[in-house]
Design an enzyme around this catalytic site. Sequence first.
Site, PDB file in Angstrom:
ATOM      1  CB  SER A 102     -21.065 104.121 -57.023  1.00 41.06           C
ATOM      2  OG  SER A 102     -20.504 105.247 -56.339  1.00 41.06           O
ATOM      3  CE  LYS A 157     -20.270 110.029 -51.555  1.00 37.87           C
ATOM      4  NZ  LYS A 157     -20.440 108.681 -52.030  1.00 37.87           N
ATOM      5  CG  ASP A 175     -17.997 107.063 -50.515  1.00 38.44           C
ATOM      6  OD1 ASP A 175     -19.099 106.943 -49.808  1.00 38.44           O
ATOM      7  OD2 ASP A 175     -18.274 107.042 -51.865  1.00 38.44           O
ATOM      8  CG  HIS A 180     -19.985 115.924 -55.100  1.00 32.02           C
ATOM      9  ND1 HIS A 180     -19.902 116.124 -56.394  1.00 32.02           N
ATOM     10  CD2 HIS A 180     -19.148 114.883 -54.859  1.00 32.02           C
ATOM     11  CE1 HIS A 180     -19.242 115.320 -56.918  1.00 32.02           C
ATOM     12  NE2 HIS A 180     -18.630 114.627 -55.918  1.00 32.02           N
ATOM     13  CE  LYS A 184     -15.833 112.021 -53.844  1.00 30.82           C
ATOM     14  NZ  LYS A 184     -15.602 110.630 -54.041  1.00 30.82           N
ATOM     15  CD  GLU A 217     -15.543 110.103 -57.580  1.00 29.10           C
ATOM     16  OE1 GLU A 217     -14.910 110.824 -56.786  1.00 29.10           O
ATOM     17  OE2 GLU A 217     -16.716 109.720 -57.355  1.00 29.10           O
TER      18      GLU A 217
HETATM   19  P1  PGA Z   1     -22.179 108.387 -55.608  1.00 30.49           P
HETATM   20  O1  PGA Z   1     -20.419 108.486 -55.874  1.00 30.49           O
HETATM   21  O2  PGA Z   1     -22.669 109.699 -55.461  1.00 30.49           O
HETATM   22  O3  PGA Z   1     -22.631 108.067 -56.964  1.00 30.49           O
HETATM   23  O4  PGA Z   1     -21.933 107.426 -54.529  1.00 30.49           O
HETATM   24  C1  PGA Z   1     -19.693 109.270 -55.281  1.00 30.49           C
HETATM   25  C2  PGA Z   1     -18.865 108.446 -54.495  1.00 30.49           C
HETATM   26  O5  PGA Z   1     -18.481 107.301 -54.773  1.00 30.49           O
HETATM   27  O6  PGA Z   1     -17.842 109.173 -54.030  1.00 30.49           O
HETATM   28 ZN    ZN Z   2     -16.703 107.069 -53.397  1.00 29.91          ZN
END
Ligand code: PGA
Ligand code: ZN
Length: 424
Positions: free
Chosen positions: A40, A333, A308, A361, A384, A162
């Site tokens: 995503s 990230k 995010d 992650h 996370k 999630e």
């Molecule tokens: P993704 O999902 O690594 O598939 O982007 C993790 C998140 O959305 O936090």
């Molecule tokens: Zn996210």
Amino acid sequence: AIEAVGAREILDSRGNPTVEVEVLLDDGTVSRAAVPSGASTGAFEAYELRDGDKARYLGKGVRKAVDAVIDVLGPAIEGLEASDQRLIDGELRAVDGTENKSKLGANAILGVSLAVAKAAADSADLPLFRYLGGPNAHVLPVPMMNVINGGAHADTGVDVQEFMILPIGAESFTEALRWGAETYHALKGELKAGGFATGLGDEGGFAPDLAGTTAALDFLLAAIEKAGFTPGTDIALGLDVAATEFHRDGAYHFEGSQRSATELAAFWADLVKNYPLVTIEDPMSEDDWDGWAALTTEVGSAVQIVGDDLFVTNPTRLADGIARGTANSLLVKVNQIGSLTETLDAVSLAQRSGYTAVLSHRSGETEDTTIADLAVATNCGQIKTGAPARSERVAKYNQLLRIEEELGDAAVYAGRSAFPRFRG
Ligand code: PGA
Ligand code: ZN
């Protein structure tokens, strides 16, 4: 000094190729790092270079990125001191030359950046968290364990991506992880008893075809109690909505109806009233700045609101959000921005601005555990990294067990204090 840089194509947890980099120093140190990959993904993320050759790995090969490391990025930093991380990351960005690392690939650049940091730490004979964080690195993060997977990480009708459990009342990280694992097993039993499937999603959580958000949250509450804990005080709840995924043509297509930003915000505000939720990530889409600001004003003092897809670990987008009063927390990230230096810049901007930071992650992961060390190095207090199951998730949690052991009496588990609302 850096003597040579190598790279190879390896597989991630979804069976897709990703980049692994090895750095050799002239003192004989060899260190490696591997790059994660999202499903995503946010539109504003740094560019992940894939070959597009349909004859290999459905077009997802990363040989071009591997070649970029070997032919361009490596030679550009050979002879430099591995401890000059900021200088090296600047050099890597300069040889790429684009804003979003689209020429050589953020996956290529990040692999080199992280492998350089590990080599510098190994050469100095320091654990990575100590090398990066210095003498004050001592806070063990609250694990946000994603135990029910939906959205882009599962093949069910559950829209929220999630559902997480956070053992905020534990005394130590080690205890928090046990509480999480025990609750995970209790959840499996509850789902089975309810006649639901207990197959797993991409991040190791169960992927039952539940009716919706409240059904999932009710299962979490039941599992926490079944495992002998008190919801809210021992174990709190969290969501990553990943709302960008169901935002189309100006509306949120959520749980069977089209909703405006105001209607969706009201839905989250209701949940915050009715459940022990301490954190909600991406409750609004990545380009719905007004929706974000309205929700932050409405529930921002009661719950952590994490950006995010909105911020993509980008200091410039984060600065924009801070100026507008959008969200109050940064998801971090490393591959969204594509270098260690920029990642640390984003974390420090968040911390200086009264925003919390959550190390994260990706849904596509490897055995690399760098983010565990980064969480302790930055004293950010939250991580996370999926369910307390599946090795690519557990690798990070296990690394945190080792770090807690290494720190001994100096270790402090963040617990409730990770969340401003509990600080009073
Ligand atoms: P993704 O999902 O690594 O598939 O982007 C993790 C998140 O959305 O936090
Ligand atoms: Zn996210």
